[in-house]
Scaffold this motif. Structure first.
Motif, PDB file in Angstrom:
ATOM      1  N   ARG A  84       0.830  -1.202   0.000  1.00  0.00           N
ATOM      2  CA  ARG A  84       0.000   0.000   0.000  1.00  0.00           C
ATOM      3  C   ARG A  84       0.864   1.251   0.000  1.00  0.00           C
ATOM      4  O   ARG A  84       2.044   1.227   0.366  1.00  0.00           O
ATOM      5  N   GLY A  85       0.230   2.348  -0.386  1.00  0.00           N
ATOM      6  CA  GLY A  85       0.899   3.639  -0.345  1.00  0.00           C
ATOM      7  C   GLY A  85       0.598   4.337   0.969  1.00  0.00           C
ATOM      8  O   GLY A  85       0.030   3.764   1.902  1.00  0.00           O
ATOM      9  N   GLU A  86       0.953   5.599   1.029  1.00  0.00           N
ATOM     10  CA  GLU A  86       0.717   6.402   2.231  1.00  0.00           C
ATOM     11  C   GLU A  86      -0.771   6.707   2.374  1.00  0.00           C
ATOM     12  O   GLU A  86      -1.471   6.949   1.387  1.00  0.00           O
ATOM     13  N   VAL A  87      -1.252   6.687   3.594  1.00  0.00           N
ATOM     14  CA  VAL A  87      -2.642   7.054   3.861  1.00  0.00           C
ATOM     15  C   VAL A  87      -2.743   8.573   3.865  1.00  0.00           C
ATOM     16  O   VAL A  87      -2.043   9.249   4.629  1.00  0.00           O
ATOM     17  N   LEU A  88      -3.619   9.114   3.025  1.00  0.00           N
ATOM     18  CA  LEU A  88      -3.739  10.564   2.868  1.00  0.00           C
ATOM     19  C   LEU A  88      -5.122  11.043   3.298  1.00  0.00           C
ATOM     20  O   LEU A  88      -6.141  10.411   2.975  1.00  0.00           O
ATOM     21  N   LEU A  89      -5.169  12.150   4.008  1.00  0.00           N
ATOM     22  CA  LEU A  89      -6.435  12.767   4.389  1.00  0.00           C
ATOM     23  C   LEU A  89      -6.975  13.559   3.205  1.00  0.00           C
ATOM     24  O   LEU A  89      -6.308  14.448   2.694  1.00  0.00           O
ATOM     25  N   VAL A  90      -8.196  13.236   2.758  1.00  0.00           N
ATOM     26  CA  VAL A  90      -8.788  13.945   1.619  1.00  0.00           C
ATOM     27  C   VAL A  90     -10.084  14.662   2.001  1.00  0.00           C
ATOM     28  O   VAL A  90     -10.619  15.436   1.213  1.00  0.00           O
ATOM     29  N   GLY A  91     -10.584  14.408   3.211  1.00  0.00           N
ATOM     30  CA  GLY A  91     -11.782  15.084   3.699  1.00  0.00           C
ATOM     31  C   GLY A  91     -11.674  15.293   5.187  1.00  0.00           C
ATOM     32  O   GLY A  91     -11.696  14.326   5.960  1.00  0.00           O
ATOM     33  N   SER A  92     -11.540  16.544   5.609  1.00  0.00           N
ATOM     34  CA  SER A  92     -11.282  16.829   7.019  1.00  0.00           C
ATOM     35  C   SER A  92     -12.551  16.830   7.863  1.00  0.00           C
ATOM     36  O   SER A  92     -13.630  17.239   7.410  1.00  0.00           O
ATOM     37  N   SER A  93     -12.409  16.400   9.095  1.00  0.00           N
ATOM     38  CA  SER A  93     -13.486  16.470  10.086  1.00  0.00           C
ATOM     39  C   SER A  93     -13.536  17.854  10.734  1.00  0.00           C
ATOM     40  O   SER A  93     -14.406  18.113  11.561  1.00  0.00           O
ATOM     41  N   ARG A  94     -12.558  18.705  10.375  1.00  0.00           N
ATOM     42  CA  ARG A  94     -12.339  20.013  10.992  1.00  0.00           C
ATOM     43  C   ARG A  94     -11.844  19.892  12.434  1.00  0.00           C
ATOM     44  O   ARG A  94     -11.945  20.834  13.218  1.00  0.00           O
ATOM     45  N   SER A  95     -11.340  18.723  12.753  1.00  0.00           N
ATOM     46  CA  SER A  95     -10.706  18.483  14.049  1.00  0.00           C
ATOM     47  C   SER A  95      -9.345  17.853  13.780  1.00  0.00           C
ATOM     48  O   SER A  95      -9.270  16.771  13.197  1.00  0.00           O
ATOM     49  N   ASP A  96      -8.271  18.515  14.211  1.00  0.00           N
ATOM     50  CA  ASP A  96      -6.940  17.948  14.025  1.00  0.00           C
ATOM     51  C   ASP A  96      -6.813  16.608  14.745  1.00  0.00           C
ATOM     52  O   ASP A  96      -6.124  15.696  14.266  1.00  0.00           O
ATOM     53  N   ILE A  97      -7.482  16.485  15.886  1.00  0.00           N
ATOM     54  CA  ILE A  97      -7.428  15.245  16.662  1.00  0.00           C
ATOM     55  C   ILE A  97      -8.026  14.091  15.866  1.00  0.00           C
ATOM     56  O   ILE A  97      -7.417  13.023  15.716  1.00  0.00           O
ATOM     57  N   LEU A  98      -9.240  14.291  15.358  1.00  0.00           N
ATOM     58  CA  LEU A  98      -9.925  13.219  14.636  1.00  0.00           C
ATOM     59  C   LEU A  98      -9.252  12.917  13.303  1.00  0.00           C
ATOM     60  O   LEU A  98      -9.163  11.744  12.899  1.00  0.00           O
ATOM     61  N   ASP A  99      -8.785  13.950  12.617  1.00  0.00           N
ATOM     62  CA  ASP A  99      -8.093  13.721  11.346  1.00  0.00           C
ATOM     63  C   ASP A  99      -6.871  12.835  11.552  1.00  0.00           C
ATOM     64  O   ASP A  99      -6.630  11.881  10.802  1.00  0.00           O
ATOM     65  N   ALA A 100      -6.087  13.143  12.583  1.00  0.00           N
ATOM     66  CA  ALA A 100      -4.878  12.366  12.857  1.00  0.00           C
ATOM     67  C   ALA A 100      -5.228  10.931  13.240  1.00  0.00           C
ATOM     68  O   ALA A 100      -4.549   9.976  12.828  1.00  0.00           O
ATOM     69  N   GLU A 101      -6.297  10.751  14.020  1.00  0.00           N
ATOM     70  CA  GLU A 101      -6.690   9.404  14.423  1.00  0.00           C
ATOM     71  C   GLU A 101      -7.194   8.594  13.243  1.00  0.00           C
ATOM     72  O   GLU A 101      -6.961   7.381  13.163  1.00  0.00           O
ATOM     73  N   ALA A 102      -7.893   9.243  12.309  1.00  0.00           N
ATOM     74  CA  ALA A 102      -8.385   8.541  11.121  1.00  0.00           C
ATOM     75  C   ALA A 102      -7.221   8.014  10.293  1.00  0.00           C
ATOM     76  O   ALA A 102      -7.212   6.861   9.847  1.00  0.00           O
ATOM     77  N   VAL A 103      -6.215   8.857  10.080  1.00  0.00           N
ATOM     78  CA  VAL A 103      -5.038   8.446   9.316  1.00  0.00           C
ATOM     79  C   VAL A 103      -4.314   7.313  10.035  1.00  0.00           C
ATOM     80  O   VAL A 103      -3.916   6.309   9.427  1.00  0.00           O
ATOM     81  N   SER A 104      -4.156   7.440  11.345  1.00  0.00           N
ATOM     82  CA  SER A 104      -3.464   6.422  12.123  1.00  0.00           C
ATOM     83  C   SER A 104      -4.222   5.099  12.107  1.00  0.00           C
ATOM     84  O   SER A 104      -3.619   4.021  11.987  1.00  0.00           O
TER      85      SER A 104
END
Length: 209
Positions: free
Chosen positions: A74-94
């Motif tokens: 697989r490639g790198e996991v990229l955020l393409v739609g933000s939750s507008r929360s840095d916390i949740l965005d980071a957890e989604a990627v992780s």
């Protein structure tokens, strides 16, 4: 009312983060706009919880993409739609970075929505409720309060409480929470900000009398 509510929902309301069910299943394959790009495979949304998000009053969904090969690389996991929360965005990627994803038959780009739901409504304090309600209003000013999970849950709590009181035969009474919640909402937030240590469900039940 609140005692009936607690009894009805004790087995329905999660009080801790729920496990994520993976691997996830494919739903729709979209043709890529660029012929040279990988086809996009939309994946069933993953519903989970975030302890850090709850502490900050954040909930919502983030969308990530990751390129997958037939051999499982697989490639790198990229955020393409933000939750507008840095916390949740980071957890989604992780979360997706560490997830086991099924290898596709041909190289594809997986698009995955990770939905972070609030939880623990029965034990939720007014402090936590007000924090979440204010965050939603400030972060999503273009949305109605009716779009928030917290609002929907509050309507459900009161509707179930009426059912527990034997009100299922009175259609008008059963519709009261849905009809009146929007008007009560600002008062509920205000009351909870003045009484942060009370259970928000108790304040809500009192305002709905």
């Amino acid at each position: 009312m609140i005692s009936t509510l607690l009894a009805l929902l004790a087995v329905q309301d999660p009080v801790a983060p729920a496990p994520v069910a993976l691997p996830v299943a494919e739903v729709v394959t979209e043709a890529a706009a660029d012929p040279a790009a990988l086809p996009v495979v939309r994946v069933r949304p993953i519903e989970t919880n975030s302890e850090a998000g709850m502490a900050a009053g954040h909930s919502g969904s983030a969308v990530v993409e990751v390129d997958m090969q037939p051999d499982g690389t697989r490639g790198e996991v990229l955020l393409v739609g933000s939750s507008r929360s840095d916390i949740l965005d980071a957890e989604a990627v992780s979360l997706i970075t560490g997830a086991t994803l099924r290898a596709p038959e041909r190289a594809s780009r997986y698009r995955i929505e990770v939905v972070f739901q609030p939880y623990g409504f029965l034990e939720m304090t007014c402090r936590s409720f007000a924090l979440q309600a204010r965050w939603f209003q400030q972060t999503w000013p273009e949305k109605s309060v009716k779009d928030s999970t917290l609002y929907t849950a509050s309507v459900g709590l009161m509707t179930l409480a009426l059912m527990g009181q034997g009100g299922t035969g009175d259609t008008q009474a059963m519709l009261r929470p849905a009809r009146e919640m929007e008007a009560i909402w600002p008062r509920l937030i205000g009351e909870c900000e003045r009484q942060p240590d009370r259970r928000y469900g108790q304040v809500l039940a009192r305002l709905m009398r």
